[in-house]
Design an enzyme around this catalytic site. Structure first.
Site: not given
Lengths: 210, 223, 210, 223
Positions: C46-49, C88
């Site tokens: 997930t791109e929020n890390g 990320s």
């Protein structure tokens, strides 16, 4: 009397603000660490990925995974942190270190630094982190003898050795005097066992008095 | 894919092709993937480009790889050391190519390769011989030099511990180039002291996420 | 019968290799997570890390510090890891994800993707991470209905909506058919309750049979 | 200098000047420095440029700052949300400037500012309206767009814990933009749940080293 290496290191240490984040270059500048006052709060950075490095490790303290940039085993202080090489150099190159102290072959009156290569045709070039430190720290201090062993001055109108960085040096700490470099030229801040006139006579660089 | 766990260092370096660019972690001995380099010597790939901070010490490890005439070119920041006689000899004999890169550019160019950055401008080296022939541009009043990424075909790194997925943690300043090189190579091989079950490394403490690690080999406790 | 959203999600899940690192875009693609086989080893980014994200959090599992890119509370799986936003996106942009699955307004025969902006003059633009995913993943899958609510095709010769990325889409999964996009044009891999001829008649894009 | 420990959020945001560029961490509510934003509202600075992933939700936090007409411009990746009515209203009324940046460019441009990168080329957004007017270059056969760093005068971030030096750790996906923004601003202010003695955070686990943190304020346990 001109200053010994240790005395020069003490002079530099005195000029580093309390609580500063500092990188001490390989060689003579590492001596500075011994001269911070207790409680100075100075935090040492080593470019191989650590903040708040302690003194050299002794005997059983030696850990092959914990060295300084000179590959000498060191210790960690409470509040230290580890990070990888890209993060470590981002810290240097992004202007976050308050001071770095480097050795030098030559410094020019305009603040150019030459400390990585003598220009000798058979020398194997090797730069390490010097160019990154030169352009990155908020203040770049140089610590060197004012004259080479052959008597030639190391504070010069223009560097003859290959450059490490352009216009990057703020202060030059030597055995005979301390200099501030700036837009107004070279100012002598302090002399040790000599006079501004005597130094002036031996340098090709115009000097201003503090 | 989840990292493959190799039985020994030889399996871990299997298939490295002649002509590969090999990123080799470590700063001094800290983080140096000694067993992987020894296995690479046995494996036999030649005509290699080695990217590492130094160019070998003494007669073992990288120096031994160089002595076997397996390396065409070294890209590093600091080849010259008190015990770099193998490199020194090859270099003076004109038998090895050298690209000296400021250490910060080395780290950042590796990061760029891993991060999908095609090129970047930075001030390091501007006005010095190491920027000769490179594109420059004045940004915010300061001369910047254009630097290109360094992609590896293979990265050989030393880490402290891996879990079964390939998540890595390091110890102290042995972290150095490992996490960056792991992102920059098509095939990343890590030697670690031990491998633990999944869940034994706190997700907050992972330094190299498993996505970057292709092969892991445990080489036992620190010497 | 055309596929339901859930059936489409199952088709996409089937085509994702075991052990792949995958980012599922906000909206319909999140349904895919429910269709991986047990033990598939697929790792969700997930791109929020975070890597190895688990399913949506329920009741007491809900932790405001643990959400997916759609800001929905989620869980973590053993072997997960956390990292900051630049790390990320470096993971996404550096080509490390095996597959990402995105929704779309339009996909062109040449693989251009339009999924962030309808082009309506009064729409407030908002792109999020779509442009980074579109250029970064090794394979970009799109999951969408083949026709918009007004009956217009969403697989088109050229996108009329503003682009998210150029030539980046590899596969298009729809309710009526699955398409592979490549240098040789658009190939129909599979149809659902219809025929290649029927679909061909409703699209302006030349279709090849698998 | 070692981070200053502030008695309350008001002290932590003291001195922020009109016209400042303020980086605001958080992704949704995770990592959002809510108390610092509330203090900034009380503090009164205006004509601000706010850099954040979103443009405010509901009527509190960033949305409240916007509603007070204190923000001239928002730089973000995703302003439009179901409850972004404050921003939406100002935008439609032409009363706020918007720069939409792909989320990865936002993160990378902030990193560039912190890392001394003057500009970088990357493929994100090439051929899209968000790259219009930007310099492009073909590298390795692919169109890249030149992106510039985003420097902040101030960063307001939310972290989990600080030690007395200012070393920070985060929790789960609340890490998001905090570590990057901390490097990109002249003044970095962190709100944390608690502050512990030096030595209580393992040096291997520090995410934001103390050098990046200027002020810390403890705001108590998570709500």
């Amino acid at each position: 009397m001109s200053l010994s290496k240790d005395e020069m290191a003490a002079v530099v240490a005195r000029d580093i603000p309390r609580g500063a984040y500092v990188n001490l270059g390989i060689g003579q500048p590492t001596l500075i660490a011994d001269h911070f006052e207790p409680g100075s709060g100075v935090v040492l950075h080593t470019e191989n990925g650590m903040l708040n490095m302690g003194r050299a490790a002794q005997g059983p303290e030696i850990d092959p995974d914990l060295t300084n940039a000179g590959k000498v085993p060191v210790t960690e202080l409470p509040g230290s942190s580890y990070f990888h090489h890209a993060d470590s150099f981002a810290m240097m190159r992004g202007g976050h270190l308050d001071v770095c102290v480097l050795g030098a072959f030559q410094v020019s009156a305009g603040g150019d630094l030459a400390n990585w290569h003598t220009g000798a045709p058979d020398a194997i070039p090797a730069v390490g982190g010097a160019m990154d430190l030169a352009i990155g720290a908020k203040q770049v201090f140089v610590m060197m003898t004012l004259f080479a062993k052959d008597g030639s001055p190391k504070l010069v109108p223009e560097c003859t050795y290959p450059l490490t960085g352009m216009g990057c040096v703020d202060r030059v700490y030597t055995d005979l005097a301390t200099f501030a470099l700036g837009a107004d030229g070279v100012r002598v801040l302090e002399t040790f066992g000599t006079t501004v006139d005597d130094i002036s006579a031996r340098l090709d660089v115009p000097l201003r008095r503090a | 894919m989840t990292a493959a766990h190799c039985a020994d260092p030889d399996e871990a370096v299997a298939g490295i092709a002649d002509g590969s660019t090999v990123l080799v972690g470590g700063f001094g001995m800290a983080g140096m993937p000694v067993q992987l380099i020894d296995a690479l010597i046995r494996q036999g790939a030649r005509d290699l480009t080695v990217v590492s901070n130094n160019a070998g010490n003494g007669d073992t490890g990288l120096a031994a790889l160089l002595a076997e005439r397996r390396v065409r070119k070294v890209i590093c920041s600091f080849p010259r050391q008190s015990d770099s006689w193998v490199f020194d000899g090859l270099y003076r004999a004109g038998e090895i190519e050298l690209e000296v890169v400021p250490q910060g550019n080395l780290a950042e160019r590796l990061r760029a390769a891993g991060a999908g950055i095609g090129a970047f401008f930075c001030p390091t080296g501007a006005g010095t011989p190491l920027a000769e022939g490179k594109e420059t541009r004045t940004i915010a009043g300061r001369t910047h030099v254009l630097e290109m990424p360094i992609h590896g075909d293979v990265a050989l790194i030393g880490a402290h511990r891996s879990d079964r997925m390939g998540n890595l943690v390091y110890r102290k300043t042995a972290r150095n180039f490992g996490p960056v090189m792991a992102t920059a190579a098509a095939l990343t091989v890590a030697q670690v002291h031990d491998v633990v079950e999944i869940g034994r490394i706190d997700p907050e403490h992972v330094v190299t996420p498993s996505i970057y690690v292709d092969r892991v080999v445990a080489v036992g406790s620190e010497q």
